[in-house]
Design an enzyme around this catalytic site. Structure first.
Site, PDB file in Angstrom:
ATOM      1  N   ASP A  95       0.859  -1.185   0.000  1.00  0.00           N
ATOM      2  CA  ASP A  95       0.000   0.000   0.000  1.00  0.00           C
ATOM      3  C   ASP A  95       0.894   1.235   0.000  1.00  0.00           C
ATOM      4  O   ASP A  95       1.289   1.745   1.049  1.00  0.00           O
ATOM      5  CB  ASP A  95      -0.901  -0.025   1.231  1.00  0.00           C
ATOM      6  CG  ASP A  95      -2.048   0.964   1.137  1.00  0.00           C
ATOM      7  OD1 ASP A  95      -2.088   1.741   0.156  1.00  0.00           O
ATOM      8  OD2 ASP A  95      -2.906   0.965   2.039  1.00  0.00           O
ATOM      9  N   ILE A  96       1.217   1.717  -1.210  1.00  0.00           N
ATOM     10  CA  ILE A  96       2.156   2.835  -1.351  1.00  0.00           C
ATOM     11  C   ILE A  96       1.484   4.092  -1.896  1.00  0.00           C
ATOM     12  O   ILE A  96       2.015   5.183  -1.772  1.00  0.00           O
ATOM     13  CB  ILE A  96       3.345   2.441  -2.246  1.00  0.00           C
ATOM     14  CG1 ILE A  96       2.874   2.100  -3.665  1.00  0.00           C
ATOM     15  CG2 ILE A  96       4.110   1.269  -1.635  1.00  0.00           C
ATOM     16  CD1 ILE A  96       3.994   1.858  -4.651  1.00  0.00           C
ATOM     17  N   LYS A  97       0.332   3.922  -2.540  1.00  0.00           N
ATOM     18  CA  LYS A  97      -0.477   5.038  -3.069  1.00  0.00           C
ATOM     19  C   LYS A  97       0.353   6.074  -3.817  1.00  0.00           C
ATOM     20  O   LYS A  97       0.231   7.281  -3.586  1.00  0.00           O
ATOM     21  CB  LYS A  97      -1.288   5.697  -1.966  1.00  0.00           C
ATOM     22  CG  LYS A  97      -2.363   4.794  -1.367  1.00  0.00           C
ATOM     23  CD  LYS A  97      -3.258   5.548  -0.411  1.00  0.00           C
ATOM     24  CE  LYS A  97      -4.323   4.645   0.181  1.00  0.00           C
ATOM     25  NZ  LYS A  97      -3.779   3.675   1.156  1.00  0.00           N
ATOM     26  N   ARG A  98       1.160   5.625  -4.737  1.00  0.00           N
ATOM     27  CA  ARG A  98       1.967   6.541  -5.535  1.00  0.00           C
ATOM     28  C   ARG A  98       1.116   7.151  -6.648  1.00  0.00           C
ATOM     29  O   ARG A  98       0.142   6.555  -7.108  1.00  0.00           O
ATOM     30  CB  ARG A  98       3.164   5.813  -6.137  1.00  0.00           C
ATOM     31  CG  ARG A  98       4.125   5.194  -5.116  1.00  0.00           C
ATOM     32  CD  ARG A  98       4.796   6.240  -4.259  1.00  0.00           C
ATOM     33  NE  ARG A  98       5.884   5.694  -3.467  1.00  0.00           N
ATOM     34  CZ  ARG A  98       5.863   5.530  -2.155  1.00  0.00           C
ATOM     35  NH1 ARG A  98       4.780   5.865  -1.476  1.00  0.00           N
ATOM     36  NH2 ARG A  98       6.908   5.040  -1.513  1.00  0.00           N
ATOM     37  N   THR A 123      -0.728  -0.105  -4.606  1.00  0.00           N
ATOM     38  CA  THR A 123      -1.844   0.828  -4.727  1.00  0.00           C
ATOM     39  C   THR A 123      -1.353   2.118  -5.369  1.00  0.00           C
ATOM     40  O   THR A 123      -0.216   2.544  -5.154  1.00  0.00           O
ATOM     41  CB  THR A 123      -2.468   1.136  -3.351  1.00  0.00           C
ATOM     42  OG1 THR A 123      -1.457   1.649  -2.473  1.00  0.00           O
ATOM     43  CG2 THR A 123      -3.089  -0.108  -2.749  1.00  0.00           C
TER      44      THR A 123
END
EC number: 4.1.1.23
Length: 288
Positions: A95-98, A123
Site C-alpha cells: 500500500d504505497i499510493k503513488r 496501490t
C-alpha cells in the site's frame, strides 16, 4: 498473472486481506523486550501474525508509511516482511499510493516491482491522470504484477474530490472507475478479472450495487470493514458470485488480543479474528 493467483486464493481461503500496518504501539510490551532493536521487533511481530494467519487469508497488505516513519530500520523490517511472505508463497499488496508524472512513475514501478522491495500488487492514485499509471503496464505484461487504483475510498473526506460532478452528472469516482475498466481490458486474467483493480471502500452501500455492475471485470480491494463501520453484509454487495474482491482489516486483526484480553497469545487472537471475519463475510454472501 498475480490476479489469477489472488482469485484462486480467495476461492481457497476466503476474502480476508490481513493488513500489516504495524505500529510499535500495537505490539505487546513483553514481546518488545525479546529483541534489541525496532527492526527485529516489528519483523518478528509480523512473522508471528503471518504464521498464524497464512492459511486463512487471501493475501497480506503492508502500508509502507508505518515502515518509512522509522527510517532505514523500518524499511529493513518492511523488506524482511515482504521476503518472508514471498518465501511462504503468499501474496502481498504494498500500500504505497503513488501517483506522479510518467518519468517518476517509471522509477516507482522499478522500485516496487523489482529489486529490494519487489511486491505483487501496489496501490496507486489516479489524480495526476491515467498516464501516471501507464508506466506500470510493462511489469503487468512481463511479470504478471497488478495494481489497485483509488476509485471510491472509505474515508469521510473522499467526498471532497471523488463526489465532484461533471457536466453530464457523473461523479469523479464513476469516471475514474469506467476509464480504469476500459484500460483493464488489455490485462484480463483467466479468472475474468483485470490486473488493474480498484480500491473501493465498503462504507457507502448505497453505491455498492451500481459500482459492482458498472465495474464488472474489476477486482476490488475493499477497506472500511470493522473499524470504519463497514459490515459483512455491505461487503457482500461489492462481490460477484462470491469472489471479485478482498477485504482489508489491519487494526482489527493486529489488535485482536486486546479485545480478547490475551496479549501472551496475540498471534492466536489474530488468527481467531481472521476466522471470525472470514466466516462473517461468507455468511453474508450466502444470505444475499
Amino acid at each position: 498473472m498475480m490476479i489469477d493467483k489472488l482469485y484462486k486464493r480467495v476461492e481457497k481461503n476466503g476474502h480476508v486481506c490481513a493488513g500489516l500496518d504495524t505500529s510499535l504501539d500495537y505490539i505487546p510490551e513483553y514481546f518488545k523486550t525479546k529483541y534489541f532493536n525496532e527492526e527485529d521487533i516489528i519483523f518478528n511481530f509480523n512473522k508471528e501474525i503471518i504464521d498464524a494467519t497464512y492459511d486463512k487469508v487471501a493475501c497480506f497488505k503492508i502500508q509502507i508509511a508505518y515502515y518509512e516513519a522509522l527510517g532505514l530500520k523500518g524499511l529493513r523490517a518492511y523488506k524482511r516482511t515482504l521476503d518472508y511472505i514471498k518465501e511462504s508463497d503468499g501474496i502481498v499488496i504494498s500500500d504505497i499510493k503513488r501517483g506522479d508524472i510518467s518519468s517518476t512513475a517509471k522509477m516507482y514501478a522499478r522500485a516496487h516491482f523489482e529489486g529490494d522491495f519487489e511486491t505483487d500488487f501496489i496501490t496507486l492514485s489516479p489524480y495526476m491522470g491515467l498516464d501516471s499509471i501507464e508506466p506500470y503496464f510493462e511489469y503487468m505484461k512481463q511479470k504478471g504484477k497488478g495494481v489497485f487504483v483509488l476509485v471510491r475510498t472509505s474515508n469521510e473526506g473522499a467526498k471532497d474530490i471523488e463526489f465532484i460532478e461533471s457536466k453530464d452528472g457523473n461523479k469523479v469516482y464513476e469516471i475514474i472507475g469506467k476509464k480504469l475498466k476500459n484500460m483493464g481490458q488489455d490485462f484480463l486474467g483467466n479468472c475474468g478479472y483485470s490486473s488493474i483493480g480498484g480500491v473501493v471502500g465498503c462504507t457507502h452501500i448505497d453505491e455498492a450495487v451500481k459500482l459492482r455492475k458498472d465495474l464488472g471485470g474489476m477486482f476490488f480491494l475493499i477497506p472500511g470493514y470493522g473499524a470504519q463501520g463497514g459490515k459483512a453484509e455491505d461487503v457482500a454487495l461489492y462481490l460477484k458470485n462470491g469472489n471479485g474482491g478482498v477485504v482489508n482489516s489491519s487494526r482489527g486483526i493486529l489488535l485482536a488480543y486486546k479485545k480478547q484480553n490475551d496479549e501472551k497469545n496475540f498471534a492466536k487472537c489474530s488468527r481467531n479474528e481472521v476466522i471470525r471475519m472470514r466466516d462473517d463475510i461468507l455468511q453474508a454472501i450466502n444470505s444475499k
